[in-house]
Design an enzyme around this catalytic site. Structure first.
Site, PDB file in Angstrom:
ATOM      1  N   ASN A  68       0.800  -1.212   0.000  1.00 46.89           N
ATOM      2  CA  ASN A  68       0.000   0.000   0.000  1.00 46.89           C
ATOM      3  C   ASN A  68       0.844   1.280   0.000  1.00 46.89           C
ATOM      4  OD1 ASN A  68      -2.812   1.371   0.724  1.00 46.89           O
ATOM      5  ND2 ASN A  68      -1.286   2.202   2.123  1.00 46.89           N
ATOM      6  N   TYR A  98       4.616   9.543 -11.262  1.00 43.63           N
ATOM      7  CA  TYR A  98       3.550   8.791 -10.591  1.00 43.63           C
ATOM      8  C   TYR A  98       2.803   7.912 -11.587  1.00 43.63           C
ATOM      9  CZ  TYR A  98      -0.534   7.891  -7.603  1.00 43.63           C
ATOM     10  OH  TYR A  98      -1.531   7.291  -6.872  1.00 43.63           O
ATOM     11  N   SER A 137       5.000   5.054 -12.735  1.00 43.39           N
ATOM     12  CA  SER A 137       5.217   4.053 -11.681  1.00 43.39           C
ATOM     13  C   SER A 137       3.988   3.193 -11.469  1.00 43.39           C
ATOM     14  CB  SER A 137       5.626   4.736 -10.370  1.00 43.39           C
ATOM     15  OG  SER A 137       4.557   5.465  -9.784  1.00 43.39           O
TER      16      SER A 137
END
Length: 245
Positions: A89, A155, A158
């Site tokens: 997470n 972001y 990824s």
């Protein structure tokens, strides 16, 4: 209980979606390990779980350090015997920086947390799961892993990479009893997003609202349970319909 006596490791569980997942997993009977660089916050979540009759352990870990990750896994195995569920997470956001606005240091930082750390921890946990012929890995990606425009360059890249890695793990290890899936949240109300929600129009979301972290946690519980035992290699959006447009 869906997850009775399962050992579930949740990274980034001190706050936000990770905290919601930790509470939900404990409620369903799992023994929860909260691994976070914010040890004080993780311990507060552990205390909340214990007060409500659950079982939990907080561990401090630097997710960019392979030796620290391996040490943490050995502590968990020593304390609890095995790891049944891993929820990757922990992650960081890049505040919508475009490629030209992203420095090399920004890029490396985002990828080290959002992708490399998941590779390192999964590799540390997988051998034990394979030896038992059973295990679940849940990777928290994002709708930014499915479409462009929901994050910056690093972001978005990824999170796309994390979905590819999820599919790779499932394709290689499903035959050995390992279940690997990704959750792709849309805009979720968390401490990480609270400062940007005013700038995000709900008109772009068919449901006309933002998601709640508890809703993501409920999906994670389902994927970790035997109710989802034939689901493997999926990337599931939980986004109020954003990605269907």
């Amino acid at each position: 209980m869906l997850l009775k006596d399962k050992v579930a490791v949740i990274t980034g569980g001190a706050s936000g979606m990770g905290k919601a997942e930790a509470l939900a997993f404990a409620e369903k009977g799992a023994k929860v390990v909260i691994a976070d660089i914010n040890y004080e916050g993780a311990q507060k979540v552990v205390n909340e779980i214990i007060v409500n009759g659950g079982s939990a352990l907080a561990l401090h870990v630097n997710m960019t350090n392979s030796a620290k990750i391996n040490d943490m896994v050995q502590v968990i195995l020593s304390e609890l015997g095995q790891i049944d569920i891993l929820v990757n997470n922990a992650g960081v956001f890049d505040k919508y920086k475009t490629s030209l606005e992203t420095s090399e240091e920004d890029w490396d930082f985002i990828f080290n947390i959002n992708l490399k750390s998941i590779f390192l921890l999964s590799n540390s946990v997988l051998p034990g799961m394979i030896s038992r012929g059973n295990g679940t890995i849940i990777n928290i990606s994002s709708v930014a892993g499915l479409v462009a425009g929901k994050g910056g360059a690093a972001y978005t890249a990824s999170k796309h990479g994390l979905i590819g890695y999820t599919k790779h793990l499932a394709s290689v290890y499903a035959s050995q009893g390992i279940k690997v899936n990704a959750i792709c949240p849309g805009t979720i109300v968390t401490p990480l997003t609270k400062d940007i929600l005013d700038n995000i129009p709900v008109d772009n979301i068919p449901a006309r609202r933002f998601g709640q972290q508890e809703e993501v946690a409920e999906l994670a519980v389902f994927l970790a349970s035997d109710q989802a035992k034939f689901m493997n290699g999926t990337a599931i959006p939980i986004d109020g319909g954003f990605t269907i447009q």
